[in-house]
Enzyme design. Structure first.
Site, PDB file in Angstrom:
ATOM      1  N   GLY A 109     -44.444  73.601 -26.158  1.00 21.99           N
ATOM      2  CA  GLY A 109     -45.124  72.459 -26.699  1.00 21.99           C
ATOM      3  C   GLY A 109     -46.556  72.060 -25.830  1.00 21.99           C
ATOM      4  O   GLY A 109     -47.456  71.736 -26.556  1.00 21.99           O
ATOM      5  N   HIS A 110     -46.441  71.947 -24.460  1.00 24.47           N
ATOM      6  CA  HIS A 110     -47.545  71.857 -23.646  1.00 24.47           C
ATOM      7  C   HIS A 110     -48.719  72.925 -24.022  1.00 24.47           C
ATOM      8  O   HIS A 110     -49.853  72.439 -24.032  1.00 24.47           O
ATOM      9  CB  HIS A 110     -47.145  71.847 -22.395  1.00 24.47           C
ATOM     10  CG  HIS A 110     -46.266  70.794 -21.723  1.00 24.47           C
ATOM     11  ND1 HIS A 110     -44.807  71.026 -21.547  1.00 24.47           N
ATOM     12  CD2 HIS A 110     -46.387  69.507 -21.841  1.00 24.47           C
ATOM     13  CE1 HIS A 110     -44.524  69.757 -21.034  1.00 24.47           C
ATOM     14  NE2 HIS A 110     -45.156  68.886 -21.363  1.00 24.47           N
ATOM     15  N   SER A 140     -39.081  68.495 -21.854  1.00 27.13           N
ATOM     16  CA  SER A 140     -38.706  69.011 -20.480  1.00 27.13           C
ATOM     17  C   SER A 140     -37.209  68.356 -20.341  1.00 27.13           C
ATOM     18  O   SER A 140     -36.386  69.032 -19.436  1.00 27.13           O
ATOM     19  CB  SER A 140     -39.666  68.256 -19.423  1.00 27.13           C
ATOM     20  OG  SER A 140     -40.733  68.800 -19.683  1.00 27.13           O
TER      21      SER A 140
END
Ligand code: PAF
Length: 284
Positions: free
Chosen positions: A36-37, A188
């Site tokens: 995602g990051h 996370s």
């Protein structure tokens, strides 16, 4: 990739690039990076010449009973991942760099109204912490464009409002949510789940899809919300909210409004893990 551990380092690296007229893109993170990051970095890369990412686990956005101490910190893997995903500058400030007067004694940025509901109501002070740290990071990085994930939908609205209100000359881009194969939004915090919980957590996305379909079929909003909460309860979640709100300001939908203007949002806890996710009724 250059790594800067202080605001002075960062200024020294960015000043010459800015003098050359390079456009700076920024991705603020709390580390423990995942796909995602990395998707945010790719978007920043497409809109800028230089991509800066920060990793800072911001103490002021965690409540007293939240997971600040156990929040996963993986600095080596983050640095390797960023270097491999097109990051030019990694900014790793210390707490004293961002809070020279301590977390309690520092100036605060508070964005009213939009922070009164949902996450803001359940996590008092959370968005003050987010807005404050993002404002401080914007002041240090001075990006032309910054990218935030849409998974934290309310956070994105808070940042957009702050940028407009305080006059930051920064374009804010909301990036699509990246999901695991069962629909679970990448986060996370997913690693707090065991394998069975992770599988069941796909129910959140399924419930959001069902909410979207039901509201488009013309079902009453209250019924759609109740049905989603029941589904999540059967999957083992304790539900904080499963709700349909105006996508622009998270207000309660008007009785005669269009479903196209809504967003479905869920926050639910499985064991000690709290997950949030959302789905725009009209993704365009
Ligand atoms: O979304 C996050 O990871 C954090 O809230 C942010 C924007 C990096 C501020 O600490």
């Amino acid at each position: 990739m250059r790594t800067c551990v202080s605001p002075a380092d960062l200024r020294a690296v960015l000043a010459p690039l800015r003098r050359e007229g390079r456009r700076v893109g920024f991705v603020p993170t709390m580390g423990n990076l995942h796909a995602g990051h990395y998707s945010l970095l790719a978007i920043a890369r497409a809109h800028a010449d230089v991509v800066v990412a920060s990793v800072f686990v911001n103490p002021t956005q965690f409540g007293p009973n939240e997971d600040f101490a156990r929040y996963p910190r993986t600095p080596e893997a983050d640095a390797t991942g960023l270097a491999g995903h097109g990051c030019d500058v990694l900014f790793l400030p210390g707490v004293d760099d961002l809070y020279p007067f301590g977390a309690q004694g520092s100036a605060k940025v508070s964005v009213p109204e939009i922070t009164d509901v949902l996450e803001g109501a359940i996590r008092p002070g959370h968005f003050d912490g987010v807005a404050t740290v993002v404002a401080k990071l914007f002041n240090l990085v001075q990006p032309d464009v910054a990218v935030f994930g849409r998974k934290d939908y309310q956070q994105l609205l808070v940042i957009r409002r702050m940028v407009r209100d305080l006059g930051y000359p920064i374009e804010i881009i909301g990036a699509p949510i990246v999901r695991e194969s069962n629909g679970l939004a990448m986060s996370s915090r997913n690693q707090y789940l065991d394998a069975a919980q992770r599988e069941r957590a796909g129910t959140i996305h399924a419930a959001l899809e069902r909410m979207r379909a039901a509201v488009l079929e013309g079902r009453a909003i209250a019924d759609v919300e109740t049905e989603a909460a029941t589904t999540l309860g059967h999957a083992g979640f304790v539900v904080d909210y499963a709700t349909l709100r105006n996508a622009g300001d998270l207000g309660e939908p008007a009785a005669d409004g269009s479903p196209q203007d809504l967003v479905a949002l869920i926050a639910a806890r499985m064991g000690t893990t709290r997950l949030i996710d959302n789905l725009l009724v009209n993704p365009a």
